[in-house]
Design an enzyme around this catalytic site. Structure first.
Site, PDB file in Angstrom:
ATOM      1  N   HIS A 267       1.096  -1.461  -0.271  1.00 10.93           N
ATOM      2  CA  HIS A 267       0.078   0.041   0.234  1.00 10.93           C
ATOM      3  C   HIS A 267       0.777   1.405  -0.155  1.00 10.93           C
ATOM      4  CE1 HIS A 267      -4.017   2.591   0.387  1.00 10.93           C
ATOM      5  NE2 HIS A 267      -3.870   2.206   1.783  1.00 10.93           N
ATOM      6  N   HIS A 307      -2.364  -2.393  -9.772  1.00 12.09           N
ATOM      7  CA  HIS A 307      -2.677  -1.684  -9.143  1.00 12.09           C
ATOM      8  C   HIS A 307      -3.842  -2.205  -9.314  1.00 12.09           C
ATOM      9  CE1 HIS A 307      -6.148   1.554  -7.330  1.00 12.09           C
ATOM     10  NE2 HIS A 307      -4.412   1.272  -7.063  1.00 12.09           N
ATOM     11  N   ASP A 363       2.866   5.788  -7.243  1.00 14.96           N
ATOM     12  CA  ASP A 363       4.031   5.564  -5.723  1.00 14.96           C
ATOM     13  C   ASP A 363       5.527   5.498  -6.463  1.00 14.96           C
ATOM     14  OD1 ASP A 363       3.068   5.700  -3.096  1.00 14.96           O
ATOM     15  OD2 ASP A 363       2.629   3.641  -3.946  1.00 14.96           O
TER      16      ASP A 363
HETATM   17  N1  CMC Z   1       5.012  -6.444 -10.796  1.00 15.12           N
HETATM   18  C1  CMC Z   1       5.062  -7.659 -10.877  1.00 15.12           C
HETATM   19  N2  CMC Z   1       4.130  -8.854 -11.609  1.00 15.12           N
HETATM   20  C2  CMC Z   1       2.767  -7.873 -10.480  1.00 15.12           C
HETATM   21  C3  CMC Z   1       3.261  -7.010 -10.464  1.00 15.12           C
HETATM   22  C4  CMC Z   1       4.742  -5.943 -10.148  1.00 15.12           C
HETATM   23  N3  CMC Z   1       3.813  -4.715  -9.796  1.00 15.12           N
HETATM   24  N4  CMC Z   1       1.817  -6.261  -9.928  1.00 15.12           N
HETATM   25  C5  CMC Z   1       1.293  -7.818 -10.345  1.00 15.12           C
HETATM   26  N5  CMC Z   1       1.683  -7.950 -10.879  1.00 15.12           N
HETATM   27  C6  CMC Z   1       0.582  -9.568 -12.426  1.00 15.12           C
HETATM   28  C7  CMC Z   1       1.416 -10.821 -10.488  1.00 15.12           C
HETATM   29  O1  CMC Z   1       1.865 -11.249 -10.039  1.00 15.12           O
HETATM   30  C8  CMC Z   1      -0.212 -12.065 -11.104  1.00 15.12           C
HETATM   31  O2  CMC Z   1       0.215 -12.312 -12.182  1.00 15.12           O
HETATM   32  P1  CMC Z   1      -0.064 -13.870 -11.912  1.00 15.12           P
HETATM   33  O3  CMC Z   1      -1.580 -13.365 -12.544  1.00 15.12           O
HETATM   34  O4  CMC Z   1       0.884 -14.395 -13.400  1.00 15.12           O
HETATM   35  O5  CMC Z   1      -0.451 -14.609 -10.843  1.00 15.12           O
HETATM   36  C9  CMC Z   1      -0.803 -10.565 -12.034  1.00 15.12           C
HETATM   37  O6  CMC Z   1      -0.298  -9.202 -12.345  1.00 15.12           O
HETATM   38  C10 CMC Z   1      -1.944  -9.827 -11.316  1.00 15.12           C
HETATM   39  O7  CMC Z   1      -1.808  -9.338  -9.621  1.00 15.12           O
HETATM   40  P2  CMC Z   1      -1.699  -9.410  -8.526  1.00 15.12           P
HETATM   41  O8  CMC Z   1      -1.190  -9.837  -7.029  1.00 15.12           O
HETATM   42  O9  CMC Z   1      -3.848 -10.162  -8.610  1.00 15.12           O
HETATM   43  O10 CMC Z   1      -3.034  -7.982  -8.579  1.00 15.12           O
HETATM   44  P3  CMC Z   1      -3.300  -7.254  -7.122  1.00 15.12           P
HETATM   45  O11 CMC Z   1      -4.980  -6.199  -7.991  1.00 15.12           O
HETATM   46  O12 CMC Z   1      -4.096  -8.549  -6.218  1.00 15.12           O
HETATM   47  O13 CMC Z   1      -2.499  -6.626  -6.531  1.00 15.12           O
HETATM   48  C11 CMC Z   1      -1.207  -4.335  -6.255  1.00 15.12           C
HETATM   49  C12 CMC Z   1      -2.336  -5.154  -7.055  1.00 15.12           C
HETATM   50  C13 CMC Z   1      -1.183  -2.892  -6.035  1.00 15.12           C
HETATM   51  C14 CMC Z   1      -0.730  -5.455  -5.086  1.00 15.12           C
HETATM   52  C15 CMC Z   1       0.103  -4.827  -6.886  1.00 15.12           C
HETATM   53  O14 CMC Z   1       0.043  -5.009  -8.370  1.00 15.12           O
HETATM   54  C16 CMC Z   1       1.649  -5.068  -6.185  1.00 15.12           C
HETATM   55  O15 CMC Z   1       2.009  -5.520  -5.325  1.00 15.12           O
HETATM   56  N6  CMC Z   1       1.692  -4.055  -6.759  1.00 15.12           N
HETATM   57  C17 CMC Z   1       3.813  -3.717  -6.364  1.00 15.12           C
HETATM   58  C18 CMC Z   1       3.311  -2.890  -5.082  1.00 15.12           C
HETATM   59  C19 CMC Z   1       2.971  -1.428  -5.426  1.00 15.12           C
HETATM   60  O16 CMC Z   1       3.304  -1.106  -5.616  1.00 15.12           O
HETATM   61  N7  CMC Z   1       1.225  -0.570  -4.137  1.00 15.12           N
HETATM   62  C20 CMC Z   1       1.015   0.379  -4.505  1.00 15.12           C
HETATM   63  C21 CMC Z   1      -0.325   0.396  -5.040  1.00 15.12           C
HETATM   64  S1  CMC Z   1      -0.757   1.689  -5.855  1.00 15.12           S
HETATM   65  C22 CMC Z   1      -0.556   2.561  -3.966  1.00 15.12           C
HETATM   66  C23 CMC Z   1      -1.622   2.831  -2.982  1.00 15.12           C
HETATM   67  O17 CMC Z   1      -2.802   2.129  -3.340  1.00 15.12           O
HETATM   68  O18 CMC Z   1      -1.118   2.304  -1.457  1.00 15.12           O
END
Ligand code: CMC
Length: 429
Positions: A267, A307, A363
């Site tokens: 987050h 996201h 971010d």
């Molecule tokens: N780098 C590489 N792969 C990723 C990333 C990433 N940053 N984010 C998602 N994926 C992949 C993930 O591995 C999955 O692939 P597969 O379908 O092959 O398993 C697919 O994309 C979907 O990911 P998810 O984890 O199911 O997506 P989510 O909606 O649960 O997660 C998130 C959203 C923000 C937690 C995630 O994108 C992430 O961990 N990003 C990096 C951390 C980050 O930048 N966070 C700040 C978010 S914005 C500010 C805020 O709201 O606080």
């Protein structure tokens, strides 16, 4: 004729008609679906609330596919270009932009609640010199609850207003004191002549000079960053604010919970991780190798990318990128920016990221600006928490005034043992 959803249960061949309102069905309407009369009834299984609306809200609108963000209907681009953060905070909490006299009154009240009790200062002195500023912020917010027992009057509009002034007024002071404590520097008290971001910069960076001279470009850049971070509908920390608030805890402890959720690296902690990642990459030519590591799963995630809601460029990231150029004219260019731009370029052409619709989020570039402004990376999430205070409080007040809301209490699908008899110690294992 109201819209309805027709559901057929293949277990019983029975049909059910469920009303549709705002493209949504009520989960509780599924409870009537049963095989036997004494069944509990149908539930939905939705870990992480991927497809569950937990409230009605009129605060923030996001269209993640189109990359749209609006506060109370106003596009984020217009607010960031034309308003101050305090105007936006007023908008989030009151539903309308303030008139001149409303804004003067609001600014006066927030400004006159920036001081913290001297005992809170002593409380903060108790932290180790290397305490993480977010840990200090979370605990100090909870500690404030003990100073304001009147904050328990949740259903008194005047009492709520006072807590809102206190929280928006005091959070920059607590954040700045946490930062100064971290450096072992004396605390700087608020200066009521300065703007909200100007005063924050003064409390952070003032040394022995009698009055801190605020650079107007940096002051404005910080204000824009505050506007961009002010609210983001039902994100992880807003959900915690509502969840703790739903038990009718006071807003100080509710906000301590929300800030704790923000601290996590998925987050608000992501901006700190982005800088670590860029430093680890080290130079532009190492970017392809790093991207390959992320894709193969060895290199962790590409921080600042992806996201839950945005499946397009995060509109906040676009504005931050533009703000960065103005900041760098004053501070000089942060060399990490070149690595970030190259990372974005390569990732946005790569099938892995394209297929998963992973774009830079808020971010990705914010940490680079924060660093140029002179903040160490441990303080980045605190910089997110300051403006998010207005969003958390708007969500909290909306919750309290919503007659549909009750104490938050999800159900579970129990998959554990059925009843079994106790086993005495000598017969175990
Ligand atoms: N780098 C590489 N792969 C990723 C990333 C990433 N940053 N984010 C998602 N994926 C992949 C993930 O591995 C999955 O692939 P597969 O379908 O092959 O398993 C697919 O994309 C979907 O990911 P998810 O984890 O199911 O997506 P989510 O909606 O649960 O997660 C998130 C959203 C923000 C937690 C995630 O994108 C992430 O961990 N990003 C990096 C951390 C980050 O930048 N966070 C700040 C978010 S914005 C500010 C805020 O709201 O606080």
């Amino acid at each position: 004729m109201p819209d309805t959803l027709l559901i057929k249960d293949s277990r019983t061949n029975k049909e059910y008609t469920v009303p549709i309102t705002n493209d949504t069905i009520k989960a509780i309407d599924l409870r009537q679906i049963k095989v036997k009369d004494d069944d509990f009834g149908m539930m939905t299984y939705d870990p992480a609330f991927m497809n569950t609306a937990s409230c009605h809200s009129k605060i923030t609108y996001i269209d993640g596919d189109k990359g749209i963000l609006r506060y109370r209907g106003y596009p984020i681009e217009q607010l960031a270009g034309k308003c101050t953060y305090l105007e936006v905070a007023y908008l989030l909490l009151h539903g309308e932009l303030p008139t001149k006299s409303q804004l003067d009154d609001w600014t006066y009240n927030v400004t006159h609640h920036t001081l913290i009790h001297e005992n809170i200062k002593k409380f903060m002195d108790g932290f180790n010199y290397d305490a993480h500023p977010m840990g200090m912020l979370v605990s100090t917010l909870a500690a404030l609850s003990t100073f304001y027992p009147d904050s328990k009057n949740l259903f008194d509009a005047e009492a709520r207003k006072l807590q809102i002034y206190r929280l928006i007024g005091k959070i920059p002071t607590i954040a700045a004191f946490a930062y100064r404590h971290h450096l072992g520097q004396p605390y700087v008290y608020p200066d009521n002549d300065l703007s909200y971001p100007g005063n924050f910069l003064s409390m952070l960076f003032k040394m022995t000079e009698p009055k801190y001279k605020v650079n107007p470009i940096l002051e404005h850049a910080l204000d824009v960053l505050f506007i961009l971070h002010a609210d983001h509908e039902q994100n992880c920390s807003a959900n915690v604010m509502r969840s703790v608030g739903s038990s009718q805890a006071d807003p100080f402890v509710s906000m301590a919970g929300a800030a704790a959720a923000l601290y996590g690296p998925l987050h608000g902690g992501a901006n700190e991780q982005v800088l670590r990642m860029l430093r680890e990459i080290g130079s532009k030519d190492k970017v392809p190798e790093f991207v390959n590591k992320v894709k193969s799963g060895e290199g962790g995630r590409l921080m600042g990318f992806g996201h839950r809601i945005y499946k397009n460029y995060d509109p906040r990231a676009k504005i931050i990128k533009e703000t960065a150029d103005k900041v760098f004219e004053v501070t000089g260019r942060n060399p990490l920016l070149d690595i970030a731009i190259e990372l974005e370029r390569i990732a946005l052409q790569d099938d892995y990221f394209v297929k998963r619709k992973l774009y830079p989020n808020v971010d990705f570039y914010s940490g680079i600006i924060y660093e140029a402004l002179g903040f160490p990376s441990e303080v980045f999430t605190v910089l997110f928490a300051i403006p998010r205070t207005s969003g958390w409080l708007a969500q909290w007040e909306e919750l309290l005034l919503d007659s549909d809301q009750k104490i938050a209490r999800p159900r579970q699908v129990y998959l554990g043992y059925d009843a079994r008899d106790f086993v005495p110690m000598e017969k175990r294992g």
